[in-house]
Enzyme design. Structure first.
Site, mmCIF file in Angstrom:
data_model
loop_
_atom_site.group_PDB
_atom_site.id
_atom_site.type_symbol
_atom_site.label_atom_id
_atom_site.label_comp_id
_atom_site.label_asym_id
_atom_site.label_seq_id
_atom_site.Cartn_x
_atom_site.Cartn_y
_atom_site.Cartn_z
ATOM 1 N N GLY A 1 -2.318 -12.378 -2.678
ATOM 2 C CA GLY A 1 -2.944 -13.734 -3.432
ATOM 3 C C GLY A 1 -3.660 -13.722 -4.523
ATOM 4 N N GLU B 1 -1.073 -14.658 -7.023
ATOM 5 C CA GLU B 1 -0.740 -16.026 -6.755
ATOM 6 C C GLU B 1 -1.988 -16.775 -7.337
ATOM 7 O OE1 GLU B 1 -0.421 -15.417 -2.639
ATOM 8 O OE2 GLU B 1 1.536 -16.134 -2.683
HETATM 9 N N1 CAA Z 1 -7.948 -7.323 1.823
HETATM 10 C C1 CAA Z 1 -9.257 -6.573 2.471
HETATM 11 N N2 CAA Z 1 -9.792 -5.586 1.954
HETATM 12 C C2 CAA Z 1 -9.009 -4.933 1.033
HETATM 13 C C3 CAA Z 1 -8.020 -5.580 0.447
HETATM 14 C C4 CAA Z 1 -7.389 -6.929 0.995
HETATM 15 N N3 CAA Z 1 -6.423 -7.410 0.210
HETATM 16 N N4 CAA Z 1 -7.642 -4.791 -0.697
HETATM 17 C C5 CAA Z 1 -8.553 -3.665 -0.723
HETATM 18 N N5 CAA Z 1 -9.440 -3.600 0.017
HETATM 19 C C6 CAA Z 1 -10.462 -2.978 0.625
HETATM 20 C C7 CAA Z 1 -10.087 -1.759 1.154
HETATM 21 O O1 CAA Z 1 -9.981 -1.962 2.532
HETATM 22 C C8 CAA Z 1 -11.329 -0.796 0.812
HETATM 23 O O2 CAA Z 1 -12.355 -0.999 1.639
HETATM 24 P P1 CAA Z 1 -13.040 0.047 2.440
HETATM 25 O O3 CAA Z 1 -13.801 0.946 1.468
HETATM 26 O O4 CAA Z 1 -14.023 -0.591 3.447
HETATM 27 O O5 CAA Z 1 -12.109 0.619 3.447
HETATM 28 C C9 CAA Z 1 -11.551 -1.305 -0.548
HETATM 29 O O6 CAA Z 1 -11.257 -2.571 -0.724
HETATM 30 C C10 CAA Z 1 -11.047 -0.334 -1.471
HETATM 31 O O7 CAA Z 1 -9.658 -0.257 -1.387
HETATM 32 P P2 CAA Z 1 -8.858 1.208 -1.464
HETATM 33 O O8 CAA Z 1 -9.595 2.104 -0.735
HETATM 34 O O9 CAA Z 1 -7.490 0.910 -0.761
HETATM 35 O O10 CAA Z 1 -8.632 1.254 -2.838
HETATM 36 P P3 CAA Z 1 -7.374 2.124 -3.751
HETATM 37 O O11 CAA Z 1 -7.974 2.114 -4.858
HETATM 38 O O12 CAA Z 1 -7.138 3.241 -2.595
HETATM 39 O O13 CAA Z 1 -6.105 1.074 -3.487
HETATM 40 C C11 CAA Z 1 -5.097 -1.102 -3.745
HETATM 41 C C12 CAA Z 1 -6.141 -0.081 -4.212
HETATM 42 C C13 CAA Z 1 -3.713 -0.517 -3.982
HETATM 43 C C14 CAA Z 1 -5.023 -2.153 -4.325
HETATM 44 C C15 CAA Z 1 -5.102 -1.221 -2.107
HETATM 45 O O14 CAA Z 1 -6.284 -1.591 -1.841
HETATM 46 C C16 CAA Z 1 -4.253 -2.071 -1.581
HETATM 47 O O15 CAA Z 1 -3.035 -1.813 -1.400
HETATM 48 N N6 CAA Z 1 -4.839 -3.289 -1.058
HETATM 49 C C17 CAA Z 1 -4.003 -4.122 -0.520
HETATM 50 C C18 CAA Z 1 -2.990 -5.069 -1.318
HETATM 51 C C19 CAA Z 1 -2.348 -6.129 -0.542
HETATM 52 O O16 CAA Z 1 -1.482 -5.672 0.401
HETATM 53 N N7 CAA Z 1 -2.444 -7.423 -0.992
HETATM 54 C C20 CAA Z 1 -1.764 -8.488 -0.317
HETATM 55 C C21 CAA Z 1 -2.617 -8.978 0.758
HETATM 56 S S1 CAA Z 1 -1.697 -10.190 1.706
HETATM 57 C C22 CAA Z 1 -1.844 -11.723 1.075
HETATM 58 O O17 CAA Z 1 -2.282 -11.861 0.039
HETATM 59 C C23 CAA Z 1 -1.227 -12.727 1.685
HETATM 60 C C24 CAA Z 1 -0.990 -13.918 0.900
HETATM 61 O O18 CAA Z 1 -0.160 -14.244 -0.144
HETATM 62 C C25 CAA Z 1 -1.886 -15.086 1.146
#
Ligand code: CAA
Length: 256
Positions: A107, A110
């Site tokens: 998102g 996006e």
């Molecule tokens: N939603 C909720 N929480 C999120 C998040 C997300 N999309 N991305 C990161 N966070 C949170 C993590 O859970 C973490 O919280 P806690 O400390 O409470 O555990 C905090 O942010 C820090 O994140 P990380 O510890 O994971 O940080 P990192 O540096 O190790 O990794 C990252 C960074 C690669 C961006 C990883 O956080 C990640 O992969 N995030 C998700 C990315 C993703 O899959 N995005 C797509 C979402 S679905 C979507 O967007 C659908 C749509 O089109 C409508």
């Protein structure tokens, strides 16, 4: 008072900063409502000529809020029409500048693509990693990314979930400028101030004309452009713009 964004106004530019650092600016439903409301309000304000949307140094936004979605079933998402409210940004006439540092994923990518001018820091990383969660983009990513960078790259990103860096994003046509991270805010502010110095109704027409290219066949888009071009001749700002050129002085637009 908004909970998830900060706003700042300088002259004719509104800057919206996504502000959930603890969640890498994950786009919660509250944030969606607050961003849409701030942008919509700015669009209705004749004193605003451009809006900048930005995040933190670490993340523009790491996607829709996965923790908010994890417990939802089909009936819930249909009832809520999950993510549909973002579509309101498509109707915004005011030019939107995305200033992207760090992660712009799912998102987040996006949301950046719902903006009109994308400026990226050298450390920006773009991607649609939804496939790794066994879902797909839901805020237009499969459509806007494909139109922006073509089928080959869009398929690669959407099917593998890999990220692309700022250099690849610029090469692919997703972003228009890449700048050192410490200059991002300044460059985005300059871009927005430059746009905001133009005649506001003319920026709306120009944005609408470029966006038409995504919606219509070429012949219809060109016809739309010509109608919008002709419409500018009804504006005093167009008279002033051309007169100022011939008189070798800066224009003093009324509508800016
Ligand atoms: N939603 C909720 N929480 C999120 C998040 C997300 N999309 N991305 C990161 N966070 C949170 C993590 O859970 C973490 O919280 P806690 O400390 O409470 O555990 C905090 O942010 C820090 O994140 P990380 O510890 O994971 O940080 P990192 O540096 O190790 O990794 C990252 C960074 C690669 C961006 C990883 O956080 C990640 O992969 N995030 C998700 C990315 C993703 O899959 N995005 C797509 C979402 S679905 C979507 O967007 C659908 C749509 O089109 C409508």
């Amino acid at each position: 008072m908004p909970e998830t964004i900060l706003t700042a106004r300088t002259d004719r530019v509104l800057t919206i900063t996504l502000n959930r650092p603890e969640a890498l600016n994950a786009l919660s439903s509250t944030m969606m409502r607050e961003v849409v409301e701030a942008v919509t309000t700015a669009d209705a304000d004749p004193g605003i000529g451009a809006v900048v949307i930005t995040g933190s140094e670490r993340a523009f936004a790491a996607g829709a809020d996965i923790k908010e979605m994890v417990g939802l079933g089909l009936a819930d998402v249909l009832e809520q029409d999950l993510a549909a409210a973002w579509q309101a940004l498509d109707l915004i006439r005011t030019p939107l500048v995305a200033a992207v540092a760090g992660y712009a994923l799912g998102g987040g990518c996006e949301l950046a693509m719902l903006c009109d001018v994308l400026v990226a820091a050298e450390d920006a990383r773009f991607g649609q990693p939804e496939i790794t969660l066994a879902t797909i983009p839901g805020i237009g990513g499969s459509q806007r990314l494909t139109r922006a960078i073509g089928k080959a790259k869009a398929m690669d990103l959407v099917l593998t979930g890999r990220m692309m860096d700022a250099a690849e994003a610029e090469r692919s046509g997703l972003v228009s400028r890449v700048v050192p991270a410490d200059q991002l805010a300044e460059v985005a502010a300059e871009v927005a101030a430059t746009i905001a110095s133009m005649s506001r109704p003319v920026t709306h027409l120009a944005k609408a004309a470029v966006n038409r290219a995504f919606e219509t066949p070429l012949s219809e888009g060109v016809r739309f452009e010509r109608t919008a071009f002709h419409a500018t001749f009804a504006l005093e700002d167009r008279v002033e713009g051309m007169r100022a050129f011939t008189e070798k002085r800066p224009p003093a637009f009324r509508h800016r």
